[in-house]
Design an enzyme around this catalytic site. Sequence first.
Site: not given
Length: 379
Positions: A101, A189
């Site tokens: 992530y 992201e």
Amino acid sequence: MKLHEYQSKTIFSKYGIPIPKGRVAATAQEAKQVAEELGGRVVIKAQVLVGGRGKAGGVKLAKDPAEAGQLAAQILGMEIKGLPVRKVLVDEASAIDQEIYFSITNDRAAKKPVMIASAAGGVEIEEVAAKTPDKIIKSHIDPLLGLREYQARDVAVAMDLPRDNVKDFVKIAMGLWEVYKATDATLAEINPLVITKDRKMVALDGKMLIDDSALFRQPELAEMRDTDEEAPAETEARKYGLSFIKLDGNIGCMVNGAGLAMTSMDVIKLFGGEPANFLDIGGGAGSEKVAAAMRIILTDPNVKAVLFNIFGGITRCDEVAKGILVAMDEVKPKVPMVVRLVGTNAEEGRKLLENAKMITAETLADAAKKAVAAAQKGN
Ligand code: GDP
Ligand code: MN
């Protein structure tokens, strides 16, 4: 404003972040054709502006173009969290070894951007954050100095990334920082950022939020807005320059000024009600804008009462009253309406509304109480 995965990844790629080869398709036939062009295994991904598409069945692997066509047909017929899938992204499939992530976002409390990373990325990241927060690494970025390479390297080490991939990660982090700055993003992201079986790093997913207040200087991004994906009321509000956010309550609010709008919502809650929306008509709104605001509020079937709280300064109360009358003529509202007008031309405004069968109030507390009572009766 949210960007689609395919839009975000196209931007990433312009800043040197590796992404899989692929293209968007609007029909199963088109998806099959893209799969043929790419050759080999592909992944079919629903393009809707919500997260958790994988878990909802909106991300599927296909072994050949025929299967790509079938899966695209299936995904294009789906609804994910209430949003119909209108487009799919067909990407070359990756053989994944590890999912990471990685994001950059605003930390309002720290008044700085922050890099967030985890070696335990993928679809369970919320679970990881809730249960094992020590697996989430955060590193603030000095907005004046920008992201420094050593910081990105430190994050890679803290994640225990394979040594061979540290350099790739630093390049991707620097690229994402450039994306974040250049696009006036509030979030950039990548989840997952993967290490493939042949040890390459690729951004498999992309999500970006762009600061709406910066869109005036981001015309190319503003063009990317997918109005199919937003509530029609929000599209309409933007057209008239109204700040509007739909909420779950039953008291429609029309207020001038964001601070006053928030106060009005608080006072509604204080007296046991729930606002149906946040709506700031802004300073100096003319009757046309007011009428548009009224239409937006009244087309929400949840609205059982409306509260107007207008503090006339630059905004003239008589202009607001005119707008209310125009809209009432058009929409013919059946719900009770409470109005509080104070300030510039309040007297003229009240006179205009005399025959409009509205409940008047002197103070905000009084207005909120009356609106809450009216909404309860209407339920
Ligand atoms: P999201 O669920 O909306 O976040 O959609 P993602 O694009 O992140 O995809 C969800 C998951 O599908 C990823 O975490 C991967 O595990 C898997 N996935 C996506 N693309 C590929 C791919 O090319 N190959 C493989 N093996 N899995 C993939
Ligand atoms: Mn994802």
